[in-house]
Design a protein around this motif. Structure first.
Motif, PDB file in Angstrom:
ATOM      1  N   PHE A  88       0.832  -1.206   0.000  1.00  0.00           N
ATOM      2  CA  PHE A  88       0.000   0.000   0.000  1.00  0.00           C
ATOM      3  C   PHE A  88       0.866   1.255   0.000  1.00  0.00           C
ATOM      4  O   PHE A  88       0.616   2.192  -0.763  1.00  0.00           O
ATOM      5  CB  PHE A  88      -0.931  -0.013   1.220  1.00  0.00           C
ATOM      6  CG  PHE A  88      -1.997   1.052   1.177  1.00  0.00           C
ATOM      7  CD1 PHE A  88      -3.264   0.756   0.697  1.00  0.00           C
ATOM      8  CD2 PHE A  88      -1.741   2.343   1.615  1.00  0.00           C
ATOM      9  CE1 PHE A  88      -4.257   1.723   0.650  1.00  0.00           C
ATOM     10  CE2 PHE A  88      -2.723   3.322   1.571  1.00  0.00           C
ATOM     11  CZ  PHE A  88      -3.979   3.004   1.097  1.00  0.00           C
ATOM     12  N   VAL A  89       1.902   1.276   0.853  1.00  0.00           N
ATOM     13  CA  VAL A  89       2.721   2.492   0.955  1.00  0.00           C
ATOM     14  C   VAL A  89       3.503   2.733  -0.327  1.00  0.00           C
ATOM     15  O   VAL A  89       3.579   3.868  -0.820  1.00  0.00           O
ATOM     16  CB  VAL A  89       3.653   2.407   2.185  1.00  0.00           C
ATOM     17  CG1 VAL A  89       4.667   3.536   2.163  1.00  0.00           C
ATOM     18  CG2 VAL A  89       2.831   2.477   3.454  1.00  0.00           C
ATOM     19  N   ALA A  90       4.039   1.652  -0.901  1.00  0.00           N
ATOM     20  CA  ALA A  90       4.741   1.813  -2.177  1.00  0.00           C
ATOM     21  C   ALA A  90       3.766   2.316  -3.229  1.00  0.00           C
ATOM     22  O   ALA A  90       4.054   3.265  -3.981  1.00  0.00           O
ATOM     23  CB  ALA A  90       5.356   0.485  -2.608  1.00  0.00           C
ATOM     24  N   LEU A 134       3.834   5.856  -5.333  1.00  0.00           N
ATOM     25  CA  LEU A 134       3.884   5.750  -6.779  1.00  0.00           C
ATOM     26  C   LEU A 134       2.681   6.433  -7.423  1.00  0.00           C
ATOM     27  O   LEU A 134       2.766   6.999  -8.508  1.00  0.00           O
ATOM     28  CB  LEU A 134       3.897   4.268  -7.164  1.00  0.00           C
ATOM     29  CG  LEU A 134       4.478   3.908  -8.515  1.00  0.00           C
ATOM     30  CD1 LEU A 134       5.897   4.434  -8.633  1.00  0.00           C
ATOM     31  CD2 LEU A 134       4.468   2.397  -8.681  1.00  0.00           C
ATOM     32  N   CYS A 135       1.559   6.388  -6.730  1.00  0.00           N
ATOM     33  CA  CYS A 135       0.337   6.965  -7.290  1.00  0.00           C
ATOM     34  C   CYS A 135       0.356   8.486  -7.197  1.00  0.00           C
ATOM     35  O   CYS A 135       0.028   9.174  -8.155  1.00  0.00           O
ATOM     36  CB  CYS A 135      -0.874   6.396  -6.564  1.00  0.00           C
ATOM     37  SG  CYS A 135      -2.440   6.950  -7.252  1.00  0.00           S
ATOM     38  N   LEU A 193      -3.260   0.760  -8.433  1.00  0.00           N
ATOM     39  CA  LEU A 193      -3.526  -0.679  -8.409  1.00  0.00           C
ATOM     40  C   LEU A 193      -2.886  -1.327  -7.190  1.00  0.00           C
ATOM     41  O   LEU A 193      -3.500  -2.158  -6.505  1.00  0.00           O
ATOM     42  CB  LEU A 193      -2.974  -1.330  -9.681  1.00  0.00           C
ATOM     43  CG  LEU A 193      -3.881  -1.276 -10.908  1.00  0.00           C
ATOM     44  CD1 LEU A 193      -3.157  -1.856 -12.117  1.00  0.00           C
ATOM     45  CD2 LEU A 193      -5.162  -2.070 -10.633  1.00  0.00           C
ATOM     46  N   LEU A 194      -1.625  -0.929  -6.926  1.00  0.00           N
ATOM     47  CA  LEU A 194      -0.935  -1.494  -5.759  1.00  0.00           C
ATOM     48  C   LEU A 194      -1.698  -1.160  -4.476  1.00  0.00           C
ATOM     49  O   LEU A 194      -1.847  -2.001  -3.579  1.00  0.00           O
ATOM     50  CB  LEU A 194       0.494  -0.953  -5.672  1.00  0.00           C
ATOM     51  CG  LEU A 194       1.486  -1.480  -6.700  1.00  0.00           C
ATOM     52  CD1 LEU A 194       2.873  -0.879  -6.458  1.00  0.00           C
ATOM     53  CD2 LEU A 194       1.570  -3.001  -6.632  1.00  0.00           C
ATOM     54  N   MET A 195      -2.200   0.090  -4.371  1.00  0.00           N
ATOM     55  CA  MET A 195      -2.977   0.456  -3.179  1.00  0.00           C
ATOM     56  C   MET A 195      -4.203  -0.446  -3.045  1.00  0.00           C
ATOM     57  O   MET A 195      -4.556  -0.897  -1.965  1.00  0.00           O
ATOM     58  CB  MET A 195      -3.426   1.918  -3.249  1.00  0.00           C
ATOM     59  CG  MET A 195      -2.298   2.900  -3.074  1.00  0.00           C
ATOM     60  SD  MET A 195      -2.818   4.573  -3.478  1.00  0.00           S
ATOM     61  CE  MET A 195      -3.662   5.020  -1.987  1.00  0.00           C
ATOM     62  N   GLY A 196      -4.846  -0.704  -4.195  1.00  0.00           N
ATOM     63  CA  GLY A 196      -6.011  -1.586  -4.172  1.00  0.00           C
ATOM     64  C   GLY A 196      -5.645  -2.973  -3.679  1.00  0.00           C
ATOM     65  O   GLY A 196      -6.357  -3.571  -2.859  1.00  0.00           O
TER      66      GLY A 196
END
Lengths: 106, 645
Positions: B454-456, B460-461, B498-501
């Motif tokens: 999530f943090v990465a 990135l977002c 997407l990574l956060m999702g």
């Protein structure tokens, strides 16, 4: 937690002050509306009267609903009132100042 | 009104949502009937006045709303990934960013924090419930019904599309003729009742319900932050109530407060909105600060550095938060004096916030740090929040703001403060207090996966968005051209989203996994923590404390543990019956009537809104003549509880 039974005492009689306060609030609001719409006074007079009525109504709220006279700890009361006045002045005077731009520059 | 105007039609995404909502409802009804859980649902949850259960319901609702708001965000990212994408049209995109913003602030961030406050604060101050338990249930249910009213807009009648700030004239009747904006007004109005009641309830709770031995300056920082937050709520929310009411009058009854014609002042809406809106951002950040303080202090195994500075900086923030609102619309052109004044107050408010950052750093200094998931969220908060804060100070300079205003720079800024402040805090607090709520911990390994992804993803977002903003990309555009050159950074941002999702999904899976496999707690103190909520046994009995605890100073539970280590035996006192409030079905019924009244007003169906309001009034009358004084928990029952734990 409705812990203590003191509440039962203060609630045993009919809440006259609440009813009177409620009635007065409605009357004062209707009065302000009537003055605004139908009185035919000049704008300044209307403003003065409406602001005056608003202050009266604020006092009624504090006395009849918000138990301002019932606390033992007066410093808390004074502090709260001062903070409330600060917020009210900041919001009202600030708004007038911010929103007056159109009047001055247009 | 025809049926195809009542239901939103024509978009496959909406039809998909219709089907999934119908299936979920049928599934829930079927499961409740099949497992014979209706009575359990009513008597244990819907009628509860227990602050712990209300807190849990707040958090469940907030996680659902996080999902909804997150799906909105994903749809937006999907549309913006490549130039000239045709995934969403302009109107649909507008609706989605409007619901995303409104839901995330009003129906996710606040309820999540208020949920944690509900669970934790009474326990931290040694209280057996809040000051007004019935009112607490009213708070939850009005929030919930307001949120539901707002949420059904996208399948029934159409979503609002004027942005979460709903600036007029765009949000006025001429430019937003449908019912969408009415949903916004009524949904927020009903939920606002709940928030205001929470403010009053917890202010009184914290001031009056503390164990007598706990002085104000010995309260845990989280309790302090909640207290200050409640003060801000009490003073800020009436402004929103009035502003929403005025716009409702404009839209439904033909008044002219914010219209272009007939003496209305459109910019007055922006002014009133931000008089509420800026204190609002402190309402969602101060409890987060409080949680980080507790978590950092617990896992650094040190008492918080600069306790008094922490408290005073929050008091100063509370005062200043009412003096900065114009920085949201510097470009309105209120003039040099106005902009300079609000520019300076905005920079001033960064000072107490900076003080808090240093206090956290000094708390960490020479601490014996344990890197639990909760602590990782707290540690990631500090640098990420500083990035958000520093760019905030850049935006505070009125002259420079003319460049940044309405660009992705601003979008990046407020996501950096709101996500790394509030959302990280919600996750950190969830991991930290989860054993208090559900009697088992969340899995740490899954938690760390979720955290890193999530943090990465977050960085990135949103970090590229600063540069998108500087490159001139305006916010709230539904598409852009190839020649703009914004694609590469938008692709990065979508990938981060997407990574956060994925991080969020791992968290949700973790909740399921830990429910199945996590060992149950045997003590009430899994983290070797410092404040009174950890002195309660696991699971927490419904009356919280068999004996009211004694607070001998700051970090009261830590002091107790030190005394026991030094050989002090806890004395056995006889139990006394405990007075507790009765459950009541009135709050949920009252809120359903609020929902009916609100729904009627959205569609201007007067018969329905009058019916709803009569229902509200009737439930109030029923409550007024309710002489139920609660009940006593018998000594036998307390003994039974205390034996098993």
């Amino acid at each position: 937690m409705a812990s203590n039974n003191e509440q039962t005492n203060s609630h045993s009689h009919f809440p006259w002050s609440h009813v009177v306060g409620f009635g007065l609030s409605i009357v004062l609001t209707l009065l302000a509306l009537w003055i605004g719409f139908y009185s035919g006074f000049s704008l300044t007079t209307i403003m003065v009267i409406v602001v005056g009525l608003a202050l009266v109504q604020a006092t009624i709220q504090l006395l009849m609903f918000m138990h301002i006279t019932e606390s033992e700890d007066s410093t808390v009361q004074v502090g709260t009132i001062l903070y409330a006045v600060f917020i009210a002045v900041a919001v009202v005077a600030g708004t007038i100042w911010v929103m007056s731009f159109g009047m001055h520059y247009m | 009104m025809r049926l195809d105007e009542f239901f939103v039609t024509g978009d496959p995404l909406i039809y998909g949502a219709d089907v999934s909502i119908a299936l979920t409802l049928i599934g829930a009804i079927f499961a409740l009937t099949y497992f014979k859980k209706w009575k359990w649902l009513w008597s244990e949850w819907l009628t509860t006045v227990d602050h712990k259960k209300l807190g849990i319901m707040y958090i469940i609702a907030a996680v659902l709303m996080l999902f909804r708001g997150g799906v909105d965000a994903m749809l937006m990212r999907a549309q913006l990934t490549v130039p000239d994408a045709g995934f969403l049209d302009a109107k649909h995109y507008n609706e989605i960013f409007t619901t995303h913003g409104t839901i995330m602030i009003i129906f996710m961030a606040m309820p999540f924090l208020i949920g944690l406050i509900n669970v934790v604060v009474p326990l931290q101050i040694g209280a057996r419930d809040v000051a007004y338990p019935f009112l607490n249930a009213v708070s939850f249910w009005t929030f919930f019904m307001g949120a539901m009213l707002f949420n059904i807009s996208f399948v029934i009648g159409g979503s609002p599309s004027a942005g979460w700030t709903s600036y007029v004239p765009l949000a006025g009747l001429e430019l937003s003729p449908g019912v969408g904006q009415n949903y916004y007004l009524l949904g927020l109005q009903i939920a606002g009742i709940g928030t205001l009641l929470t403010g009053i309830n917890f202010l009184v709770t914290i001031l009056k319900m503390r164990v007598p031995s706990m002085k104000l300056m010995q309260m845990p920082i989280f309790t302090w932050s909640s207290l200050i937050t409640m003060v801000i709520i009490i003073f800020a929310f009436p402004v929103l109530t009035v502003a929403l009411a005025l716009m409702t009058f404009d839209r439904l009854f033909g008044s002219h407060f914010f219209t272009m014609m007939d003496g209305g002042m459109p910019m007055l809406w922006a002014n009133l909105f931000w008089i509420w809106g800026h204190p609002e951002v402190y309402i969602v950040i101060l409890p987060a600060f409080g949680m980080f303080s507790e978590i950092i202090s617990t896992f650094a195994r040190k008492t918080i550095f600069g306790y008094k500075a922490m408290v005073y900086s929050m008091v100063i923030i509370a005062g200043l938060s009412f003096l900065v609102w114009v920085h949201h619309f510097f470009t309105m052109g209120a003039g040099g004096a106005v902009n300079s004044f609000f520019s300076i107050t905005t920079m001033l408010i960064a000072v107490p916030t900076g003080v808090k950052i240093f206090n956290w750093l000094f708390t960490l200094y020479k601490g014996r740090i344990r890197f639990t998931t909760a602590m990782l969220w707290a540690l990631a908060f500090i640098p990420n929040f500083v990035i958000g804060g520093v760019t905030g100070v850049m935006l505070a300079m009125a002259a420079a703001d003319y460049q940044y205003h309405n660009t992705y720079f601003l979008v990046a800024h407020f996501h950096y403060v709101l996500i790394s402040g509030t959302v990280y805090a919600c996750f950190a607090g969830l991991y930290f207090w989860y054993p208090k709520m559900f009697n088992h911990r969340l899995n740490e390994r899954l938690g760390k996966w979720s955290f890193w992804i999530f943090v990465a993803g977050f960085n990135l977002c949103f970090f590229p968005m600063y540069f998108l903003g500087l490159a001139g990309m305006p916010r709230r555009v539904y598409t852009y051209g190839v020649a703009d050159g914004w694609m590469s950074m938008n692709v990065l941002a979508t990938f981060g989203g997407l990574l956060m999702g994925i991080g969020f999904l791992i968290l949700v899976y973790n909740i399921y996994y830990s429910f199945r496999y996590s060992p149950r707690e045997t003590t009430g103190d899994p983290w070797d923590a410092r404040t009174l909520e950890w002195s309660t046994p696991a699971p927490v009995p419904h009356y919280n404390f068999a004996h009211l605890p004694e607070a001998k100073g700051h970090d009261a539970f830590w002091i107790m543990k030190e005394e026991i280590k030094q050989g002090k035996k806890p004395e056995k006192k006889p139990y006394k019956p405990i007075h507790m409030p009765s459950y009541s079905g009135v709050p949920v019924v009252m809120s359903v009537f609020f929902f009916i009244a609100g729904f009627g007003m959205v569609f201007s169906w007067n018969w329905m809104s009058i019916l709803g309001l009569i229902g509200v009034l009737a439930t109030m009358v029923i409550r007024s003549f309710d002489y139920d004084k609660g009940f006593y928990v018998s000594v036998e029952e307390i003994e039974e509880h205390e034996k098993t734990t």
